[in-house]
Design a protein around this motif. Sequence first.
Motif, PDB file in Angstrom:
ATOM      1  N   LYS A   1       0.820  -1.277  -0.004  1.00  0.00           N
ATOM      2  CA  LYS A   1      -0.005  -0.109  -0.255  1.00  0.00           C
ATOM      3  C   LYS A   1       0.984   1.350   0.033  1.00  0.00           C
ATOM      4  CE  LYS A   1      -0.328  -0.438   5.069  1.00  0.00           C
ATOM      5  NZ  LYS A   1      -1.128  -0.874   6.066  1.00  0.00           N
ATOM      6  N   ILE A   2       0.445   2.464  -0.475  1.00  0.00           N
ATOM      7  CA  ILE A   2       0.910   3.810  -0.158  1.00  0.00           C
ATOM      8  C   ILE A   2      -0.160   4.507   0.681  1.00  0.00           C
ATOM      9  CG2 ILE A   2       2.409   3.442  -2.089  1.00  0.00           C
ATOM     10  CD1 ILE A   2       0.609   5.010  -3.802  1.00  0.00           C
ATOM     11  N   PRO A   3       0.647   5.496   1.378  1.00  0.00           N
ATOM     12  CA  PRO A   3      -0.298   6.431   2.069  1.00  0.00           C
ATOM     13  C   PRO A   3      -1.256   7.274   1.165  1.00  0.00           C
ATOM     14  CG  PRO A   3       1.869   6.602   2.790  1.00  0.00           C
ATOM     15  CD  PRO A   3       1.739   5.688   1.701  1.00  0.00           C
ATOM     16  N   THR A   4      -2.495   7.805   1.505  1.00  0.00           N
ATOM     17  CA  THR A   4      -3.090   8.851   0.783  1.00  0.00           C
ATOM     18  C   THR A   4      -2.503   9.966   1.248  1.00  0.00           C
ATOM     19  OG1 THR A   4      -4.725   8.913   2.515  1.00  0.00           O
ATOM     20  CG2 THR A   4      -5.128   7.262   0.689  1.00  0.00           C
ATOM     21  N   ARG A   5      -3.023  11.152   0.562  1.00  0.00           N
ATOM     22  CA  ARG A   5      -2.434  12.434   0.514  1.00  0.00           C
ATOM     23  C   ARG A   5      -0.836  12.445   0.501  1.00  0.00           C
ATOM     24  NH1 ARG A   5      -6.507  15.768   4.156  1.00  0.00           N
ATOM     25  NH2 ARG A   5      -8.395  14.614   3.457  1.00  0.00           N
ATOM     26  N   ASN A   6      -0.159  11.478  -0.088  1.00  0.00           N
ATOM     27  CA  ASN A   6       1.324  11.516  -0.463  1.00  0.00           C
ATOM     28  C   ASN A   6       1.596  12.272  -1.466  1.00  0.00           C
ATOM     29  OD1 ASN A   6       3.751  10.113   0.294  1.00  0.00           O
ATOM     30  ND2 ASN A   6       3.574   8.833  -1.588  1.00  0.00           N
ATOM     31  N   LYS A   7       2.760  12.994  -1.237  1.00  0.00           N
ATOM     32  CA  LYS A   7       3.088  14.087  -2.324  1.00  0.00           C
ATOM     33  C   LYS A   7       3.955  13.338  -3.325  1.00  0.00           C
ATOM     34  CE  LYS A   7       5.765  18.179  -3.237  1.00  0.00           C
ATOM     35  NZ  LYS A   7       6.251  17.756  -4.539  1.00  0.00           N
ATOM     36  N   ILE A   8       3.494  13.241  -4.614  1.00  0.00           N
ATOM     37  CA  ILE A   8       4.447  12.492  -5.534  1.00  0.00           C
ATOM     38  C   ILE A   8       5.454  13.360  -6.383  1.00  0.00           C
ATOM     39  CG2 ILE A   8       4.418  11.339  -7.744  1.00  0.00           C
ATOM     40  CD1 ILE A   8       1.671  10.191  -6.999  1.00  0.00           C
ATOM     41  N   ASP A   9       6.583  13.312  -6.086  1.00  0.00           N
ATOM     42  CA  ASP A   9       7.715  14.128  -6.782  1.00  0.00           C
ATOM     43  C   ASP A   9       7.930  13.824  -8.248  1.00  0.00           C
ATOM     44  OD1 ASP A   9       9.850  16.033  -7.170  1.00  0.00           O
ATOM     45  OD2 ASP A   9      11.400  14.795  -6.310  1.00  0.00           O
ATOM     46  N   ALA A  10       6.860  14.451  -9.050  1.00  0.00           N
ATOM     47  CA  ALA A  10       6.789  14.386 -10.520  1.00  0.00           C
ATOM     48  C   ALA A  10       6.674  15.653 -11.410  1.00  0.00           C
ATOM     49  CB  ALA A  10       5.571  13.274 -11.039  1.00  0.00           C
TER      50      ALA A  10
ATOM     51  N   ARG B   1      11.218   4.257 -13.963  1.00  0.00           N
ATOM     52  CA  ARG B   1      10.413   4.224 -12.692  1.00  0.00           C
ATOM     53  C   ARG B   1       9.081   4.966 -12.751  1.00  0.00           C
ATOM     54  NH1 ARG B   1      12.664   6.199  -7.699  1.00  0.00           N
ATOM     55  NH2 ARG B   1      11.494   4.639  -6.677  1.00  0.00           N
ATOM     56  N   GLN B   2       7.944   4.359 -12.559  1.00  0.00           N
ATOM     57  CA  GLN B   2       6.786   5.019 -12.699  1.00  0.00           C
ATOM     58  C   GLN B   2       5.551   4.642 -11.910  1.00  0.00           C
ATOM     59  OE1 GLN B   2       6.287   4.984 -16.981  1.00  0.00           O
ATOM     60  NE2 GLN B   2       5.975   2.642 -17.147  1.00  0.00           N
TER      61      GLN B   2
ATOM     62  N   LEU C   1      -0.006   0.543  -9.394  1.00  0.00           N
ATOM     63  CA  LEU C   1       1.179  -0.134  -9.927  1.00  0.00           C
ATOM     64  C   LEU C   1       2.317   0.711  -9.794  1.00  0.00           C
ATOM     65  CD1 LEU C   1       2.417  -2.881 -11.056  1.00  0.00           C
ATOM     66  CD2 LEU C   1       1.970  -2.011 -13.420  1.00  0.00           C
ATOM     67  N   ILE C   2       3.188   0.258  -9.248  1.00  0.00           N
ATOM     68  CA  ILE C   2       4.808   1.102  -9.140  1.00  0.00           C
ATOM     69  C   ILE C   2       5.623   0.162  -9.812  1.00  0.00           C
ATOM     70  CG2 ILE C   2       6.551   1.920  -7.662  1.00  0.00           C
ATOM     71  CD1 ILE C   2       4.271   1.905  -5.320  1.00  0.00           C
ATOM     72  N   ALA C   3       5.801   0.593 -11.202  1.00  0.00           N
ATOM     73  CA  ALA C   3       6.729  -0.271 -12.064  1.00  0.00           C
ATOM     74  C   ALA C   3       8.332   0.105 -11.728  1.00  0.00           C
ATOM     75  CB  ALA C   3       6.479  -0.101 -13.331  1.00  0.00           C
ATOM     76  N   GLU C   4       9.084  -0.568 -11.318  1.00  0.00           N
ATOM     77  CA  GLU C   4      10.407  -0.475 -11.071  1.00  0.00           C
ATOM     78  C   GLU C   4      11.366  -1.561 -11.549  1.00  0.00           C
ATOM     79  OE1 GLU C   4      11.126   2.101  -6.903  1.00  0.00           O
ATOM     80  OE2 GLU C   4      10.177   0.083  -6.612  1.00  0.00           O
ATOM     81  N   ASP C   5      10.850  -2.352 -12.538  1.00  0.00           N
ATOM     82  CA  ASP C   5      11.702  -3.462 -13.041  1.00  0.00           C
ATOM     83  C   ASP C   5      12.329  -2.874 -14.411  1.00  0.00           C
ATOM     84  OD1 ASP C   5       9.009  -3.508 -14.249  1.00  0.00           O
ATOM     85  OD2 ASP C   5       9.090  -5.287 -14.926  1.00  0.00           O
ATOM     86  N   VAL C   6      13.177  -2.211 -14.333  1.00  0.00           N
ATOM     87  CA  VAL C   6      13.520  -1.476 -15.577  1.00  0.00           C
ATOM     88  C   VAL C   6      14.595  -2.229 -16.317  1.00  0.00           C
ATOM     89  CG1 VAL C   6      12.945   0.709 -14.600  1.00  0.00           C
ATOM     90  CG2 VAL C   6      15.215   0.092 -13.870  1.00  0.00           C
ATOM     91  N   ASN C   7      15.439  -3.121 -15.600  1.00  0.00           N
ATOM     92  CA  ASN C   7      16.170  -4.078 -16.354  1.00  0.00           C
ATOM     93  C   ASN C   7      15.795  -5.632 -16.748  1.00  0.00           C
ATOM     94  OD1 ASN C   7      18.352  -2.237 -15.841  1.00  0.00           O
ATOM     95  ND2 ASN C   7      18.348  -2.830 -13.707  1.00  0.00           N
ATOM     96  N   GLY C   8      16.381  -5.961 -17.612  1.00  0.00           N
ATOM     97  CA  GLY C   8      16.307  -7.653 -17.924  1.00  0.00           C
ATOM     98  C   GLY C   8      14.904  -7.502 -19.009  1.00  0.00           C
TER      99      GLY C   8
ATOM    100  N   PRO D   1       5.827   9.450 -14.312  1.00  0.00           N
ATOM    101  CA  PRO D   1       7.290   8.970 -14.289  1.00  0.00           C
ATOM    102  C   PRO D   1       7.725   9.621 -12.881  1.00  0.00           C
ATOM    103  CG  PRO D   1       6.854   9.752 -16.291  1.00  0.00           C
ATOM    104  CD  PRO D   1       5.613  10.204 -15.483  1.00  0.00           C
ATOM    105  N   ILE D   2       8.609   8.878 -12.211  1.00  0.00           N
ATOM    106  CA  ILE D   2       9.333   9.406 -10.887  1.00  0.00           C
ATOM    107  C   ILE D   2      10.715   9.302 -11.141  1.00  0.00           C
ATOM    108  CG2 ILE D   2       7.468   8.981  -9.374  1.00  0.00           C
ATOM    109  CD1 ILE D   2       8.372   6.209  -8.937  1.00  0.00           C
TER     110      ILE D   2
END
Length: 129
Positions: free
Chosen positions: A30-39, A61-62, A89-96, A115-116
Amino acid sequence: MAATDNESTYIRAIRLFNTNETDCSFETGKIPTRNKIDANYFFCQTGTGELEHIPHPAPRRQFVITLKGRLQFTVTNGDTFILEPGIILIAEDVNGPGHTWEVTDGNEWERIYIPIDSNSDTSFLADPS
């Protein structure tokens, strides 16, 4: 007012990540609500495009926010999960070779990509094992 550890202060999330240079896996959490996303920007996409059923890593990463559609994702060891509206979805599988996905209901997938930066914290909290 301090946040409490209940479902109303969090949004369900699934994180795709690399386990080594060639494999990817996932974890639920999970991720907290009211969370600031640095994007700095976001973009939308509809349809399934050419990547359905084709293994691919995340291009960066996105966060991926599904607005419409239900999908089954498969990681390199064959494990699967379902992604649908209400799950980030937090996509961080940037290799392979990455992951594959397929639409399981209908033929649409409407989503927003945010994107992050590589050093930004996603605030993802994994479910207990």
